[in-house]
Design an enzyme around this catalytic site. Structure first.
Site, PDB file in Angstrom:
ATOM      1  N   ALA A  53      20.903 -11.519  18.647  1.00  0.00           N
ATOM      2  CA  ALA A  53      19.459 -11.482  19.006  1.00  0.00           C
ATOM      3  C   ALA A  53      18.801 -10.618  18.099  1.00  0.00           C
ATOM      4  O   ALA A  53      17.303 -10.315  18.162  1.00  0.00           O
ATOM      5  CB  ALA A  53      18.739 -11.671  19.856  1.00  0.00           C
ATOM      6  N   GLY A  71      16.794 -12.919  11.899  1.00  0.00           N
ATOM      7  CA  GLY A  71      16.594 -14.033  11.903  1.00  0.00           C
ATOM      8  C   GLY A  71      16.093 -15.459  13.440  1.00  0.00           C
ATOM      9  O   GLY A  71      15.334 -14.642  13.832  1.00  0.00           O
ATOM     10  N   ILE A  72      16.972 -16.075  13.684  1.00  0.00           N
ATOM     11  CA  ILE A  72      15.748 -17.158  14.677  1.00  0.00           C
ATOM     12  C   ILE A  72      16.649 -16.631  15.840  1.00  0.00           C
ATOM     13  O   ILE A  72      15.833 -17.326  16.596  1.00  0.00           O
ATOM     14  CB  ILE A  72      16.624 -18.479  14.399  1.00  0.00           C
ATOM     15  N   GLY A  73      17.297 -15.821  15.701  1.00  0.00           N
ATOM     16  CA  GLY A  73      17.334 -15.220  16.878  1.00  0.00           C
ATOM     17  C   GLY A  73      16.636 -13.750  17.686  1.00  0.00           C
ATOM     18  O   GLY A  73      16.872 -13.976  19.156  1.00  0.00           O
ATOM     19  N   SER A 112      24.792 -27.328  12.875  1.00  0.00           N
ATOM     20  CA  SER A 112      24.076 -27.106  11.446  1.00  0.00           C
ATOM     21  C   SER A 112      24.239 -28.790  11.132  1.00  0.00           C
ATOM     22  O   SER A 112      25.371 -29.175  11.862  1.00  0.00           O
ATOM     23  CB  SER A 112      24.680 -26.130  10.691  1.00  0.00           C
ATOM     24  N   TYR A 167      33.554 -23.688   7.783  1.00  0.00           N
ATOM     25  CA  TYR A 167      32.255 -23.755   8.334  1.00  0.00           C
ATOM     26  C   TYR A 167      31.525 -25.281   8.632  1.00  0.00           C
ATOM     27  O   TYR A 167      31.005 -25.540   9.753  1.00  0.00           O
ATOM     28  CB  TYR A 167      30.950 -22.938   6.989  1.00  0.00           C
TER      29      TYR A 167
END
Length: 329
Positions: free
Chosen positions: A57, A60-62, A185, A210
Site C-alpha cells: 500500500a 501505485g494503486i495500493g 491481471s 507472471y
C-alpha cells in the site's frame, strides 16, 4: 486587426487538410485516453468502525486504495516491505484524508515467516478485519527465489497472499460480512499452472511466470469463494488495467531503445494509479456485490475470465499444492 484576421483565414485555407487531420487526431487521442481510464467506483459507502488491510500500500494503486479507504473512515493497515516508503505514504494519507487511524506494518511476501509474523500480530492486536486486499505484486523479474526457495513471482504474487489470507480467515469470519479482494491481471488469460514444474526450474521465462501467478490469483479466488460459501466472507478477483506504476521496473530496462520510446508514448494513454485503483475499490465496498462471490472483475464490472480460470479441478489442485508448499496441509 483586419490584416491579422485575413492572414489567419489564408493560413486555415492553405492548411485545411492538415488542420483537419490534427483535429481528428486530437479528438481521437482524447477519446482513447478516456476509454483507457475505464470505470469508476460510484459507491459512497462509509467504513467507519471497520478495518481494512492492504498489502503493497505504499505506492501505485495500493496507495490510492489506502487513501480511498481512509477517506471512508476505515482503520487502514498498510502491510508493506519497504517501511521507509510506507511511513512516508502513511503520513501523506493521514494528511490528505484527515484520518489518523492509518498504521504501517511490516510484510515481506517473499518470506513466509514474515507473513506469519504479520498475521500473528494482526490476530493478537486487531479486534476485527472487514476487508483484506491482496494488492502487492512483482512482475517480470529475473529468476529470483523467495526466502524458502520458491520462484519469486509465484511466491510473492500467490503463495504469500495464500498463506496470509488463510491465516486471517478466522478474524475475517468473526467480522462478517467481510470481503477478500485479490488483484490479478488480464495476463492470466495466457497463463498456465505448471503443476509438474511450479517453480519453472526447467525453463524459466519471466512472462510465463507472471502469467502463471496471475492465473493462480483467479483460481485461488474461485476455490476460496467455494470454501467460504455461507460464512459471510465474500471473495473477488480483478484486472486493474494497464497502469503507470513501478510494477514494470524490471521490464523496461530490458527493452531495446526503440521499444522504450514506443512504451513511453503508450504510457501517456494508460491509467493513472487513481484510475487503476477503481476496480479494487469497487470490489471492496460496492453494496451491489454484497451477495456475490468468486467472480472476476474489470473496469468496475464483472468479466468472464479465461477458460482455464474456470477449471474447478485445477483450482482445487492448486489449493492443495499451495497448502503443502506453505505448510498448511
Amino acid at each position: 486587426m483586419q490584416n491579422y484576421a485575413d492572414n489567419m483565414r489564408e493560413f486555415v485555407e492553405k492548411h485545411a487538410a492538415s488542420l483537419a487531420v490534427a483535429l481528428v487526431a486530437g479528438v481521437s487521442a482524447l477519446a482513447l485516453r478516456r476509454w483507457m481510464a475505464g470505470g469508476v467506483c460510484r459507491s459512497t459507502v462509509r467504513l467507519d468502525g471497520k478495518t481494512v488491510l492492504i498489502t503493497g500500500a505504499n505506492c501505485g494503486i495500493g496507495k490510492e486504495t489506502a487513501l480511498d479507504m481512509a477517506n471512508r473512515g476505515a482503520r487502514v493497515i498498510m502491510a508493506c516491505r519497504d517501511m521507509t516508503k510506507a511511513r512516508i505514504a502513511a503520513d501523506e494519507i493521514r494528511q490528505l484524508s484527515g484520518n489518523g487511524n492509518v498504521v504501517v506494518k511490516k510484510l515481506d511476501l517473499a518470506s513466509l515467516q514474515s507473513v506469519r509474523d504479520l498475521a500473528k500480530e494482526v490476530q493478537e492486536n486487531e479486534e476485527r478485519l472487514d476487508i483484506l486486499i491482496n494488492n502487492a505484486g512483482i512482475m517480470f523479474c529475473p529468476k529470483w527465489e523467495t526466502q524458502e526457495g520458491f520462484e519469486m513471482q509465484f511466491g510473492v504474487n500467490h503463495l504469500g497472499h495464500f498463506l496470509l489470507t488463510n491465516t486471517l480467515l478466522d478474524l475475517l469470519k468473526k467480522s462478517t460480512p467481510s470481503r477478500i479482494v485479490n488483484v490479478s491481471s488480464l495476463a492470466h488469460e495466457k497463463g498456465h499452472i505448471h503443476f509438474d514444474d511450479i517453480n519453472l526450474d526447467k525453463d524459466y521465462d519471466p512472462h510465463i511466470s507472471y502469467r502463471q501467478s496471475k492465473l493462480a490469483n483467479v483460481l485461488f479466488s474461485r476455490e476460496l469463494a467455494s470454501r467460504m460459501k455461507d460464512t459471510g466472507v465474500t471473495v473477488y478477483s480483478l484486472h486493474p488495467g494497464v497502469i503507470r506504476t513501478e510494477l514494470g521496473r524490471h521490464l523496461f530496462p530490458t527493452l531495446p531503445l526503440w521499444k522504450r520510446v514506443i512504451a513511453a508514448t503508450v504510457m501517456t494513454f494508460v491509467k493513472s494509479p487513481w484510475e487503476g485503483a477503481q476496480t479494487t475499490i469497487y470490489c471492496a465496498v460496492d453494496e451491489s456485490l454484497a451477495n456475490t462471490s468468486g467472480l472476476y472483475y474489470s473496469d468496475c464490472a464483472p468479466k468472464r475470465p479465461a477458460p482455464q480460470a474456470l477449471d474447478d479441478a485445477a483450482a482445487k489442485r492448486l489449493w492443495d499444492l499451495s497448502a503443502s508448499m506453505v505448510g498448511l496441509a
